[in-house]
Design an enzyme around this catalytic site. Structure first.
Site, PDB file in Angstrom:
ATOM      1  N   LYS A  93      -0.672 -37.200   5.558  1.00 30.00           N
ATOM      2  CA  LYS A  93      -1.656 -36.307   6.175  1.00 30.00           C
ATOM      3  C   LYS A  93      -1.395 -36.116   7.679  1.00 30.00           C
ATOM      4  O   LYS A  93      -0.493 -36.730   8.238  1.00 30.00           O
ATOM      5  CB  LYS A  93      -3.069 -36.845   5.922  1.00 30.00           C
TER       6      LYS A  93
HETATM    7  C1  LIG Z   1      -7.481 -32.126  -1.383  1.00 26.14           C
HETATM    8  C2  LIG Z   1      -7.486 -33.624  -1.388  1.00 26.14           C
HETATM    9  N1  LIG Z   1      -8.652 -34.266  -1.477  1.00 26.14           N
HETATM   10  C3  LIG Z   1      -8.726 -35.602  -1.460  1.00 26.14           C
HETATM   11  C4  LIG Z   1      -7.599 -36.370  -1.375  1.00 26.14           C
HETATM   12  C5  LIG Z   1      -7.705 -37.855  -1.426  1.00 26.14           C
HETATM   13  O1  LIG Z   1      -7.294 -38.455  -0.251  1.00 26.14           O
HETATM   14  P1  LIG Z   1      -7.054 -40.048  -0.203  1.00 26.14           P
HETATM   15  O2  LIG Z   1      -5.671 -40.297  -0.711  1.00 26.14           O
HETATM   16  O3  LIG Z   1      -7.219 -40.395   1.247  1.00 26.14           O
HETATM   17  O4  LIG Z   1      -8.094 -40.663  -1.048  1.00 26.14           O
HETATM   18  C6  LIG Z   1      -6.346 -35.760  -1.272  1.00 26.14           C
HETATM   19  C7  LIG Z   1      -5.134 -36.563  -1.153  1.00 26.14           C
HETATM   20  O5  LIG Z   1      -4.028 -36.137  -1.196  1.00 26.14           O
HETATM   21  C8  LIG Z   1      -6.291 -34.341  -1.282  1.00 26.14           C
HETATM   22  O6  LIG Z   1      -5.124 -33.700  -1.208  1.00 26.14           O
END
Ligand SMILES: Cc1ncc(COP(=O)(O)O)c(C=O)c1O
Length: 383
Positions: free
Chosen positions: A181
């Site tokens: 990210k």
């Molecule tokens: C659109 C979206 N929402 C939520 C998440 C979840 O993030 P995390 O890995 O920090 O839980 C991601 C992760 O890639 C994502 O792309």
């Protein structure tokens, strides 16, 4: 040349910030996690920020803290990562899906409106690739119909809508600090909100429902605490937060680089625009540029998206697909009874999208190389 889909380069600021945490003698949630919360709050103009172990956890907690559970409906996009939908399911609520706007890949507000029922408690729009959704329309619908807007901003730290930072737009906003990210803590996330009650409930639920954290107790707050609710173990460690603080020192520089790389891809690929649709930019927004997603035009090319990716990979270019739609996964198909034919815009987009290598460590030479391979493929497979 080999251009990987993703490459992370952490440097001296990150090493120094993590070393400071190690030397402090306190590595789980404490002063460094709090310091990261303060920085993010300021960056996104929010009143509260709560550091959590992932965006998935942050979405779950935001819904829980808002009292959403069994019998409620939450509307989201089928064009997202599984996390968005899993967070809804964890609460016992029912996810309801609204198809996307095929240009932006973001949820279509008109379709959201048509899916609202008496059971709808919240909408989770997802800023795909870093492009903010249409918050003019979504906020209007949410206020009129009295439903919460919980923004999945996993991709959009640093983005703006009408000069307002993502994080200051919706009832709650959830960022991801996963490895790929715009900033990373390895794994991690942040919930931001202006709502005092929501913030304090997210904090309480993020650590077992305890009335006092470990840091407070060891720092002299006394050993006693109570458990006032069934909570979770979703806190962010100081070790991870240290990495995040290090990343933040370079954040504006990294965002500038992302913008520069996006401009370069746009310029290079404009020559093959009849074969390739470029990412949508919205005059009202500043793009967060987490991903650079192109769409191949099947009317102009004698090649499927899958073969296109294989050809790029043969030339050393790593690619991704964001996203495999929710209704294509067996678990969701079986449990939510989803049909591909209910989401024609998502399905058509899915069959066309390719995410190109895109990260601050990418060089202009690499962007040019990837662009040349794309142009070559378009010539070779043109109809
Ligand atoms: C659109 C979206 N929402 C939520 C998440 C979840 O993030 P995390 O890995 O920090 O839980 C991601 C992760 O890639 C994502 O792309």
């Amino acid at each position: 040349m080999k251009v990987p889909f993703f490459r992370l380069r952490l440097g001296t600021p990150e090493k120094k910030a993590v070393s400071r945490v190690i030397e402090s003698g306190w590595v789980t949630s404490g002063p460094t996690a709090r310091a990261l919360e303060e920085k993010i709050k300021k960056l996104v103009h929010a009143r509260h920020a709560v550091a959590v172990s992932s965006a998935t956890a942050g979405l779950h907690l935001s819904l829980k803290a808002a009292g959403i559970g069994a019998g409620d409906e939450v509307i989201t996009s089928p064009y997202t990562m599984a996390a968005t939908v899993e967070a809804i399911l964890y609460t016992g609520a029912t996810p309801v899906f609204a198809d996307i706007d095929p240009l932006t890949l973001n949820i279509d507000p008109a379709r959201v409106k048509s899916k609202i029922t008496r059971k709808t408690k919240a909408v989770i729009p997802v800023d795909i690739g870093g492009l903010p959704c249409d918050y003019d329309a979504l906020l209007k619908i949410a206020r009129q119909r009295k439903v919460l807007l919980i923004e999945d901003a996993a991709h959009s730290l640093g983005a703006q809508f009408k000069s307002r930072p993502v994080g200051s737009l919706c009832d709650a906003t959830v960022f991801s600090f996963y490895s790929t990210k715009n900033i990373t803590t390895g794994e991690g996330g942040m919930v931001v909100t202006d709502d005092n009650l929501l913030a304090s409930r997210v904090r309480l639920l993020s650590l077992h429902g305890m009335t006092s954290s470990g840091w407070k107790r060891y720092a002299g707050g006394g050993w006693k605490y109570d458990i006032v609710e069934l909570g979770y173990k979703y806190n962010l460690s100081d070790l991870a937060a240290g990495l995040g603080l290090g990343q933040l020192t370079r954040f504006s520089q990294m965002q500038k680089k992302r913008q520069m790389l996006a401009d370069r891809y746009m310029k290079n690929l404009s020559a093959v625009q009849q074969f390739i649709e470029l990412p949508c930019v919205d005059r009202r927004s500043r793009h967060g540029w987490h991903l650079f997603i192109i769409k191949i035009c099947p009317e102009r090319l004698r090649i499927t998206r899958d073969r296109y990716i294989r050809e790029l990979e043969k030339n050393g270019v790593g690619c991704g697909v964001h996203f495999i739609p929710i209704y294509r996964f067996r678990y969701f198909q079986e449990h939510l009874k989803l049909k591909i034919s209910d989401f024609p815009f998502t399905e058509r987009a899915y069959l066309r999208v390719i995410s190109l290598p895109f990260y601050p460590d990418l060089s202009i030479r690499e962007v040019d190389y990837v662009s040349e391979r794309i142009a070559e493929l378009c010539r070779r497979f043109s109809r």
